[in-house]
Scaffold this active site. Structure first.
Site, PDB file in Angstrom:
ATOM      1  N   CYS A 151       0.856  -1.187   0.000  1.00 21.46           N
ATOM      2  CA  CYS A 151       0.000   0.000   0.000  1.00 21.46           C
ATOM      3  C   CYS A 151       0.896   1.243   0.000  1.00 21.46           C
ATOM      4  CB  CYS A 151      -0.844   0.020   1.270  1.00 21.46           C
ATOM      5  SG  CYS A 151      -1.746  -1.485   1.558  1.00 21.46           S
ATOM      6  N   ARG A 192       1.594   1.882  -5.933  1.00 22.03           N
ATOM      7  CA  ARG A 192       1.808   0.865  -4.896  1.00 22.03           C
ATOM      8  C   ARG A 192       0.522   0.151  -4.527  1.00 22.03           C
ATOM      9  NH1 ARG A 192       6.405   1.163  -2.134  1.00 22.03           N
ATOM     10  NH2 ARG A 192       5.418   0.115  -0.381  1.00 22.03           N
ATOM     11  N   TRP A 201      -3.626  -1.705  -1.165  1.00 24.44           N
ATOM     12  CA  TRP A 201      -3.530  -2.927  -1.965  1.00 24.44           C
ATOM     13  C   TRP A 201      -3.915  -4.022  -0.992  1.00 24.44           C
ATOM     14  CZ3 TRP A 201      -2.797  -4.241  -6.954  1.00 24.44           C
ATOM     15  CH2 TRP A 201      -2.546  -5.564  -7.237  1.00 24.44           C
ATOM     16  N   ASN A 236       0.798  -0.170   6.088  1.00 20.87           N
ATOM     17  CA  ASN A 236       1.173  -0.956   4.909  1.00 20.87           C
ATOM     18  C   ASN A 236       1.880  -2.204   5.436  1.00 20.87           C
ATOM     19  OD1 ASN A 236       2.109  -2.047   2.542  1.00 20.87           O
ATOM     20  ND2 ASN A 236       3.858  -0.665   2.369  1.00 20.87           N
ATOM     21  N   GLY A 237       1.314  -3.383   5.187  1.00 18.43           N
ATOM     22  CA  GLY A 237       1.953  -4.627   5.638  1.00 18.43           C
ATOM     23  C   GLY A 237       0.914  -5.625   6.086  1.00 18.43           C
ATOM     24  N   GLU A 283       8.062 -20.302 -20.381  1.00 14.61           N
ATOM     25  CA  GLU A 283       7.936 -18.965 -19.790  1.00 14.61           C
ATOM     26  C   GLU A 283       9.063 -18.054 -20.264  1.00 14.61           C
ATOM     27  OE1 GLU A 283       5.824 -17.242 -18.437  1.00 14.61           O
ATOM     28  OE2 GLU A 283       6.914 -15.652 -17.398  1.00 14.61           O
ATOM     29  N   LYS A 290       8.547 -14.497 -22.250  1.00 13.38           N
ATOM     30  CA  LYS A 290       9.138 -13.217 -21.794  1.00 13.38           C
ATOM     31  C   LYS A 290       9.869 -12.542 -22.954  1.00 13.38           C
ATOM     32  CE  LYS A 290       7.373 -12.454 -18.833  1.00 13.38           C
ATOM     33  NZ  LYS A 290       6.383 -13.457 -18.610  1.00 13.38           N
ATOM     34  N   GLU A 319       7.391 -11.270 -25.764  1.00 11.81           N
ATOM     35  CA  GLU A 319       6.433 -10.180 -25.499  1.00 11.81           C
ATOM     36  C   GLU A 319       7.103  -8.838 -25.254  1.00 11.81           C
ATOM     37  OE1 GLU A 319       3.883 -10.594 -22.112  1.00 11.81           O
ATOM     38  OE2 GLU A 319       5.352 -11.711 -20.982  1.00 11.81           O
ATOM     39  N   HIS A 322      12.434 -34.554 -32.656  1.00 14.75           N
ATOM     40  CA  HIS A 322      11.163 -34.792 -33.362  1.00 14.75           C
ATOM     41  C   HIS A 322      10.811 -33.622 -34.264  1.00 14.75           C
ATOM     42  CE1 HIS A 322      10.528 -38.378 -30.964  1.00 14.75           C
ATOM     43  NE2 HIS A 322      10.935 -37.664 -29.908  1.00 14.75           N
ATOM     44  N   LYS A 363      -2.092  -5.281 -19.656  1.00 14.58           N
ATOM     45  CA  LYS A 363      -1.696  -5.961 -18.415  1.00 14.58           C
ATOM     46  C   LYS A 363      -2.738  -7.001 -18.024  1.00 14.58           C
ATOM     47  CE  LYS A 363       0.647  -7.122 -14.932  1.00 14.58           C
ATOM     48  NZ  LYS A 363       1.770  -8.050 -15.235  1.00 14.58           N
TER      49      LYS A 363
HETATM   50  C1  AGP Z   1       2.642 -12.616 -19.164  1.00 11.30           C
HETATM   51  O1  AGP Z   1       3.857 -11.917 -19.085  1.00 11.30           O
HETATM   52  C2  AGP Z   1       1.565 -11.795 -19.816  1.00 11.30           C
HETATM   53  N1  AGP Z   1       1.413 -10.545 -19.172  1.00 11.30           N
HETATM   54  C3  AGP Z   1       0.265 -12.586 -19.973  1.00 11.30           C
HETATM   55  O2  AGP Z   1       0.565 -13.812 -20.618  1.00 11.30           O
HETATM   56  C4  AGP Z   1      -0.479 -12.914 -18.665  1.00 11.30           C
HETATM   57  O3  AGP Z   1       0.243 -13.863 -17.921  1.00 11.30           O
HETATM   58  C5  AGP Z   1      -1.853 -13.500 -19.047  1.00 11.30           C
HETATM   59  O4  AGP Z   1      -2.579 -12.509 -19.747  1.00 11.30           O
HETATM   60  C6  AGP Z   1      -2.667 -13.947 -17.818  1.00 11.30           C
HETATM   61  O5  AGP Z   1      -2.910 -12.844 -17.005  1.00 11.30           O
HETATM   62  P1  AGP Z   1      -3.476 -13.107 -15.521  1.00 11.30           P
HETATM   63  O6  AGP Z   1      -2.411 -13.868 -14.782  1.00 11.30           O
HETATM   64  O7  AGP Z   1      -3.704 -11.747 -14.956  1.00 11.30           O
HETATM   65  O8  AGP Z   1      -4.738 -13.915 -15.651  1.00 11.30           O
END
Ligand code: AGP
Length: 615
Positions: free
Chosen positions: A2, A27, A75, A101-102, A488, A492, A495, A511, A610
């Site tokens: 927070c 935050r 938060w 905050n905590g 993963e 990264k 994207e 394969h 996001k």
């Molecule tokens: C991952 O870096 C991306 N931002 C995206 O794949 C994300 O993980 C996906 O949209 C799922 O989001 P969520 O965890 O908020 O459900």
């Protein structure tokens, strides 16, 4: 996490506090509030929503006069976001008001004791318990606020940055810190207190950053007094002259939120298991799971639904749950699951993983599973998010807001929660020996230190990034627990740098994908200590024979792969089951540095949001 802010001095407090909250919204932003002393009493206004919503409510609700005040942007960790759970919180008498905050881990026991003494509580928060503990101590010991805070904080377990004042003594604010940041801005006969310097940087660049287990009393026109909470002894504080600008402070001095969040992982993983992983006592305590343990242990299978990085965390969980708790697991892309008319029964448990708690496909998958009678458990980061409210129960990751679009700390905190669930289920089912169970608890509690160590390779990884930043394609390979980490790592890179990358199980190379190998193809191979180590070494030799460039993630001290790979990124030794928590770190840093070197918008990559709240 927070945002807290407070002011005492000769100026009007409200404009300073409101502006400070706007700067601290990064935050936390699910609710906000302010408490001002108007010369005779406390004026308090708070609301679910953003600081802009608070501003509207304040203008209708309270007088904003006064040169003393505190403010908070939340938060949520305990208690869903709503007006009542927002901060500041009054004590029962109305004399004291606090922001925090905590997390107070032992708040339930304290709340019970205070209730027995006649205290009542309006909110579900640990913070309201703390302010009433301070009030009770102030009354019982007949001491001033500062002393009462010091005694109270010696009774609580957890993390805090607090600011509290007493309407009967409106010439001081008492602050204290353990585990959450707290800065004191020192002006000309005025003081500012805040989670960081952003609320006061234009008024003063002289600041004291409290150390853990320190508290301070800031008094109008007086010197600030810093003390040790443990024994009330005086501390000679170090006054820093800040040279950061506003944006640099919001990012904690890092160039991007993504890098800040990569570096936050040691501390947020601690926040994730704080009060839940009691390694010495051999206990995993997950409030949302305890009442439903039998659902899991008697389930025909666990179906995990998620998207993106959260789906990769689900794949890691598949290895954990089957390996440790011997429960069959299926991992599904939520977007596929929701439309393929899946067979689901009451004997199924569905785990939905989502950082934002708002992903449309995951939400739809949850609704479908509930319609078909499954028990649905959530692993989310945002308290009170739609998914957290739609699931029957769940566990929050407590990672704090993740601002960078590319998930980093969300991934490692999800895996931390999922590992705690797997261990709790293994304990319940007796599928792990006591020795292995305790080993896992102890090793999990050491992960923050291991992540710290993995982060120390940052400079070396930056050099590797510079060598490969112009590649057109990457392959990422892993086996077992690290196959999802390979996926993963590839995501990264894709994207944020827009370089095409694919993750594969290392054994799959022959394969088809091995046809891609040539001098132009960098191959990132996760080759840490594991049951598959020798097999991965063979895969590396196959790639080398075809002149592929090999960047290997290895256990520190590895000599075999070091001889074969063109470049290595070392991570500390951990049990195989926990390696994803450390092997993902160099992959996060590699993608980050390549993207920065390519001049990409790391925090807001093109075409991405996001939270994908639409199909
Ligand atoms: C991952 O870096 C991306 N931002 C995206 O794949 C994300 O993980 C996906 O949209 C799922 O989001 P969520 O965890 O908020 O459900």
């Amino acid at each position: 996490m927070c945002g807290i802010v407070g002011y005492i001095g000769n100026r009007e407090a409200y404009p300073i506090i409101l502006n400070g909250l706007k700067r601290l919204e990064y935050r936390g932003y699910d609710s906000a509030g302010v408490a001002l002393y108007d010369g005779s009493d406390i004026q308090l206004s708070k609301t679910q929503g953003k600081v802009a919503d608070l501003e509207k409510k304040v203008s209708k609700e309270i007088s904003t006069k006064g040169t003393l005040g505190i403010g908070h942007t939340r938060w949520a960790t305990h208690g869903v976001p709503n007006d009542i759970n927002s901060h500041p919180h009054y004590s029962n008498s109305g004399d004291l008001v606090i922001i925090h905050n905590g997390i107070i881990e032992n708040y339930a026991a304290i709340k019970k004791e205070l209730s027995n003494r006649g205290y009542t509580f309006k909110s579900d928060t640990d913070t309201e318990v703390l302010v009433n503990l301070i009030e009770e101590i102030k009354k019982q010991h007949k001491v001033k606020l500062g002393k009462a805070v010091q005694i109270a904080l010696n009774q609580v377990v957890g993390a805090y940055a607090i600011a509290v004042f007493d309407r009967k003594k409106p010439d001081e604010i008492v602050v204290a810190k353990l585990g959450s940041p707290l800065a004191i801005g020192i002006g000309d006969n005025e003081f500012f207190v805040a989670s960081d310097a952003t609320p006061f940087i234009e008024f003063t660049n002289n600041a004291i950053y409290l150390e853990d287990e320190e508290m301070a009393i800031v008094r109008r026109n007086k010197e600030v007094k810093v003390r040790k909470i443990k024994d009330d002894s005086l501390v000679d504080p170090y006054i820093q002259e800040l040279k950061l600008n506003l944006e640099q402070i919001e990012k904690g001095g890092y160039e991007h939120f993504m890098l800040k969040e990569i570096y936050e992982q040691p501390s947020v993983i601690k926040d994730t298991y704080r009060g839940r992983l009691l390694a010495e006592q051999g206990i995993v305590k997950l409030g949302g799971l305890e009442d439903y343990i039998q659902k899991f242990t008697h389930a025909d299978r666990i179906i995990i639904v998620a998207c993106g990085t959260s789906w990769h965390a689900g794949l890691v969980a598949e290895y954990m749950f089957e390996d440790l708790a011997r429960i069959p697991v299926e991992v599904e892309y939520a977007s596929e699951f929701r439309y393929r008319n899946p067979i689901i029964t009451e004997k199924d448990v569905v785990i939905a993983i989502s950082q934002s708690g708002e992903t449309a496909d995951t939400l739809a998958a949850i609704k479908l599973a509930k319609e078909k009678g499954a028990f649905v458990y959530g692993v989310c980061n945002v308290v009170g998010s739609t998914i957290s409210r739609e699931t029957h129960s769940g566990t929050y990751t407590h990672a704090g807001p993740e601002i960078g679009v590319a998930s980093t700390k969300a991934f490692t905190t999800q895996i931390t929660v999922l590992m705690m669930i797997a261990l709790r289920l293994a304990k319940e089912k007796g599928t792990l020996s006591q020795r292995d169970y305790m080993l896992h608890l102890n090793e999990l509690s050491r992960i923050p230190g291991h992540v710290e160590e993995a982060l120390r390779s940052d400079d070396k990884i930056q050099e590797i990034a510079a060598i490969f930043k112009d590649a057109s394609n990457f392959l990422y390979l892993g086996r077992g627990y690290n196959f999802p980490v390979a996926l993963e790592g590839a995501l990264k890179l894709k994207e944020i740098s827009y370089i095409h990358a694919e993750g594969y199980p290392a054994a799959e190379m022959k394969h088809g994908p091995i046809a891609l190998i040539d001098e132009q193809m960098p191959v990132v191979v996760i080759a840490v200590n594991s049951n598959h180590y020798e097999k991965v070494v063979s895969n590396i030799e196959e790639i080398k024979a075809r002149k592929g460039k090999i960047i290997a993630v290895v256990t520190e001290g590895d000599t075999t792969v070091k001889e074969l790979a063109d470049y290595i990124m070392e991570v500390p030794k951990t049990p195989e089951t926990l390696t994803p928590l450390v092997t993902t770190i160099p992959l996060q840093l590699l993608s980050y540095h390549i993207a920065v070197l390519l001049g990409k918008n790391v925090d807001q990559p093109r075409n991405l949001a996001k939270s994908v709240t639409v199909e």
